[in-house]
Scaffold this active site. Structure first.
Site, PDB file in Angstrom:
ATOM      1  N   TRP A  79      46.088  44.304  17.502  1.00 13.09           N
ATOM      2  CA  TRP A  79      46.558  44.416  16.118  1.00 13.09           C
ATOM      3  C   TRP A  79      47.004  43.035  15.608  1.00 13.09           C
ATOM      4  O   TRP A  79      47.619  42.278  16.364  1.00 13.09           O
ATOM      5  CB  TRP A  79      47.740  45.383  16.059  1.00 13.09           C
ATOM      6  CG  TRP A  79      48.078  45.863  14.693  1.00 13.09           C
ATOM      7  CD1 TRP A  79      48.932  45.251  13.824  1.00 13.09           C
ATOM      8  CD2 TRP A  79      47.616  47.045  14.063  1.00 13.09           C
ATOM      9  NE1 TRP A  79      49.007  45.997  12.676  1.00 13.09           N
ATOM     10  CE2 TRP A  79      48.224  47.103  12.781  1.00 13.09           C
ATOM     11  CE3 TRP A  79      46.754  48.088  14.442  1.00 13.09           C
ATOM     12  CZ2 TRP A  79      47.981  48.139  11.883  1.00 13.09           C
ATOM     13  CZ3 TRP A  79      46.524  49.123  13.574  1.00 13.09           C
ATOM     14  CH2 TRP A  79      47.117  49.128  12.301  1.00 13.09           C
ATOM     15  N   HIS A 122      57.030  55.946  18.355  1.00 14.62           N
ATOM     16  CA  HIS A 122      56.362  54.927  17.543  1.00 14.62           C
ATOM     17  C   HIS A 122      56.618  55.128  16.055  1.00 14.62           C
ATOM     18  O   HIS A 122      56.721  54.168  15.287  1.00 14.62           O
ATOM     19  CB  HIS A 122      54.854  54.946  17.818  1.00 14.62           C
ATOM     20  CG  HIS A 122      54.052  53.964  17.031  1.00 14.62           C
ATOM     21  ND1 HIS A 122      54.338  52.624  16.982  1.00 14.62           N
ATOM     22  CD2 HIS A 122      52.961  54.131  16.254  1.00 14.62           C
ATOM     23  CE1 HIS A 122      53.465  52.015  16.223  1.00 14.62           C
ATOM     24  NE2 HIS A 122      52.626  52.905  15.750  1.00 14.62           N
ATOM     25  N   HIS A 124      49.988  48.951  22.246  1.00 14.93           N
ATOM     26  CA  HIS A 124      48.919  49.579  21.459  1.00 14.93           C
ATOM     27  C   HIS A 124      47.580  48.875  21.657  1.00 14.93           C
ATOM     28  O   HIS A 124      46.629  49.143  20.935  1.00 14.93           O
ATOM     29  CB  HIS A 124      49.278  49.581  19.971  1.00 14.93           C
ATOM     30  CG  HIS A 124      50.472  50.432  19.656  1.00 14.93           C
ATOM     31  ND1 HIS A 124      50.390  51.714  19.180  1.00 14.93           N
ATOM     32  CD2 HIS A 124      51.800  50.166  19.780  1.00 14.93           C
ATOM     33  CE1 HIS A 124      51.609  52.202  19.004  1.00 14.93           C
ATOM     34  NE2 HIS A 124      52.478  51.293  19.358  1.00 14.93           N
ATOM     35  N   ASP A 157      49.892  56.895  21.339  1.00  9.60           N
ATOM     36  CA  ASP A 157      51.163  56.667  20.653  1.00  9.60           C
ATOM     37  C   ASP A 157      52.152  57.702  21.156  1.00  9.60           C
ATOM     38  O   ASP A 157      51.807  58.882  21.288  1.00  9.60           O
ATOM     39  CB  ASP A 157      51.038  56.900  19.147  1.00  9.60           C
ATOM     40  CG  ASP A 157      50.220  55.842  18.443  1.00  9.60           C
ATOM     41  OD1 ASP A 157      50.029  56.014  17.214  1.00  9.60           O
ATOM     42  OD2 ASP A 157      49.776  54.889  19.088  1.00  9.60           O
ATOM     43  N   HIS A 195      44.868  53.804  24.002  1.00 10.40           N
ATOM     44  CA  HIS A 195      46.282  54.101  24.248  1.00 10.40           C
ATOM     45  C   HIS A 195      46.710  55.384  23.560  1.00 10.40           C
ATOM     46  O   HIS A 195      46.029  55.904  22.661  1.00 10.40           O
ATOM     47  CB  HIS A 195      47.144  52.930  23.749  1.00 10.40           C
ATOM     48  CG  HIS A 195      47.138  52.770  22.269  1.00 10.40           C
ATOM     49  ND1 HIS A 195      46.125  52.122  21.578  1.00 10.40           N
ATOM     50  CD2 HIS A 195      48.000  53.205  21.330  1.00 10.40           C
ATOM     51  CE1 HIS A 195      46.388  52.157  20.294  1.00 10.40           C
ATOM     52  NE2 HIS A 195      47.504  52.809  20.109  1.00 10.40           N
ATOM     53  N   HIS A 226      50.304  59.499  10.510  1.00 12.29           N
ATOM     54  CA  HIS A 226      51.258  59.592  11.627  1.00 12.29           C
ATOM     55  C   HIS A 226      52.398  60.550  11.281  1.00 12.29           C
ATOM     56  O   HIS A 226      52.869  61.307  12.137  1.00 12.29           O
ATOM     57  CB  HIS A 226      51.821  58.200  11.960  1.00 12.29           C
ATOM     58  CG  HIS A 226      50.886  57.307  12.703  1.00 12.29           C
ATOM     59  ND1 HIS A 226      49.887  56.592  12.088  1.00 12.29           N
ATOM     60  CD2 HIS A 226      50.788  57.007  14.032  1.00 12.29           C
ATOM     61  CE1 HIS A 226      49.234  55.885  12.991  1.00 12.29           C
ATOM     62  NE2 HIS A 226      49.743  56.119  14.181  1.00 12.29           N
ATOM     63  N   GLU A 267      44.374  56.593  20.425  1.00 13.36           N
ATOM     64  CA  GLU A 267      43.662  55.641  19.556  1.00 13.36           C
ATOM     65  C   GLU A 267      42.878  54.645  20.406  1.00 13.36           C
ATOM     66  O   GLU A 267      43.198  54.433  21.585  1.00 13.36           O
ATOM     67  CB  GLU A 267      44.681  54.883  18.684  1.00 13.36           C
ATOM     68  CG  GLU A 267      45.392  55.777  17.685  1.00 13.36           C
ATOM     69  CD  GLU A 267      46.617  55.162  17.053  1.00 13.36           C
ATOM     70  OE1 GLU A 267      47.238  54.271  17.655  1.00 13.36           O
ATOM     71  OE2 GLU A 267      46.988  55.591  15.936  1.00 13.36           O
TER      72      GLU A 267
HETATM   73  N1  LIG Z   1      47.888  51.515  17.178  1.00 17.09           N
HETATM   74  C1  LIG Z   1      49.048  51.356  16.340  1.00 17.09           C
HETATM   75  C2  LIG Z   1      48.954  50.191  15.415  1.00 17.09           C
HETATM   76  C3  LIG Z   1      50.223  49.902  14.780  1.00 17.09           C
HETATM   77  O1  LIG Z   1      50.715  50.723  14.072  1.00 17.09           O
HETATM   78  C4  LIG Z   1      50.835  48.584  14.965  1.00 17.09           C
HETATM   79  C5  LIG Z   1      50.718  47.945  16.158  1.00 17.09           C
HETATM   80  C6  LIG Z   1      51.287  46.692  16.307  1.00 17.09           C
HETATM   81  C7  LIG Z   1      52.009  46.138  15.282  1.00 17.09           C
HETATM   82  C8  LIG Z   1      52.130  46.803  14.068  1.00 17.09           C
HETATM   83  C9  LIG Z   1      51.550  48.051  13.920  1.00 17.09           C
HETATM   84  N2  LIG Z   1      51.638  48.795  12.809  1.00 17.09           N
HETATM   85  C10 LIG Z   1      52.009  48.410  11.619  1.00 17.09           C
HETATM   86  O2  LIG Z   1      52.528  47.365  11.351  1.00 17.09           O
HETATM   87  C11 LIG Z   1      49.192  52.666  15.573  1.00 17.09           C
HETATM   88  O3  LIG Z   1      48.538  52.917  14.606  1.00 17.09           O
HETATM   89  O4  LIG Z   1      49.957  53.470  16.002  1.00 17.09           O
HETATM   90 ZN   LIG Z   2      48.965  55.200  15.832  1.00 16.24          ZN
HETATM   91 ZN   LIG Z   3      48.818  53.044  18.463  1.00 15.79          ZN
END
Ligand SMILES: N[C@@H](CC(=O)c1ccccc1NC=O)C(=O)O
Ligand SMILES: [Zn+2]
Ligand SMILES: [Zn+2]
Length: 209
Positions: free
Chosen positions: A18, A58, A48, A54, A52, A160, A172
């Site tokens: 990310w 999260h 993440h 969540d 993975h 979410h 994800e």
């Molecule tokens: N895979 C994660 C991605 C995520 O939300 C995220 C991961 C690292 C840093 C910031 C994130 N999301 C928003 O800023 C998710 O969607 O849950």
């Molecule tokens: Zn997610």
């Molecule tokens: Zn995630």
């Protein structure tokens, strides 16, 4: 022996993460030789990164961490749907709802070819009303090959939040290119990481005999 599909991303230093997240890193702590009988390594990974799950933590401060999640959502029969026709976001009309009937785990394939080598900011998200309808049908886990259920720039995380409202679980970053749509057994257990908001998983699908 029933066929197994590994639907997990390889983890390595160049695995796309990310934006703003640090890279995956593998460290060597010891190598065989000079009286040392073993190679020993360690790693750093964004929680993440790659394939993975969540944890509820999260998207909610009072949510369960990866160590505290019940495991039954992450192992059992699932249905894999091909939604590559979806544009931008998987909508109600993009899903064959009859194909889901009775399944507690739903995996969505949005990619023609999974982007192993570069971050994709334009991944296909999932509309929150799709999540809500899945939850109302008794679906307990939603999985996607995209990096997130919500668009990269989302600040409201509507999908979410719909998962939270239905107490569903999330996978994800699945790699679904080689798997035909259909019904399989899913195994994708999060690690027991205390306080973690997500966990790498080794996700597999096994043919149902
Ligand atoms: N895979 C994660 C991605 C995520 O939300 C995220 C991961 C690292 C840093 C910031 C994130 N999301 C928003 O800023 C998710 O969607 O849950
Ligand atoms: Zn997610
Ligand atoms: Zn995630």
């Amino acid at each position: 022996m029933s066929r197994i599909w590994d639907i997990s991303q390889p983890l390595h230093t160049a695995v796309p993460v990310w934006p703003g997240e640090p890279a995956f890193a593998l460290h060597s702590h010891a190598v065989i030789g000079d009286g040392c009988p073993v190679n020993v390594g360690g790693m750093f990974t964004p929680l993440h990164a790659g394939t993975h799950g969540d944890a509820p933590l999260h998207y909610a401060n009072d949510g369960a961490s990866s160590a505290d999640c019940e495991l039954d959502a992450y192992i059992g029969p699932c249905v894999l749907l091909d939604v590559r026709h979806a544009r931008g976001r998987v909508e109600i009309a993009d899903i064959d709802w009859d194909a889901i009937e009775g399944s507690e785990r739903v995996l969505l394939r949005t990619y023609e070819c999974f982007p192993h080598d570069q971050w994709d900011s334009d991944f296909t998200a999932i509309a929150s009303d799709v999540i809500a309808r899945l939850g109302a049908m008794g679906v307990r886990l939603i999985g996607t090959d995209a990096a997130s259920l919500d668009p990269e720039q989302s600040k409201t995380l509507d999908a979410h939040q719909a998962v939270k409202a239905a107490d569903m679980r999330i996978l994800e970053g699945l790699v679904l290119d080689d798997v035909p749509p259909g019904r399989y057994e899913l195994v994708a257990l999060p690690l027991r990481i205390v306080g973690a908001d997500a966990s790498p998983v080794r996700a597999i699908l096994r043919e149902i005999a």
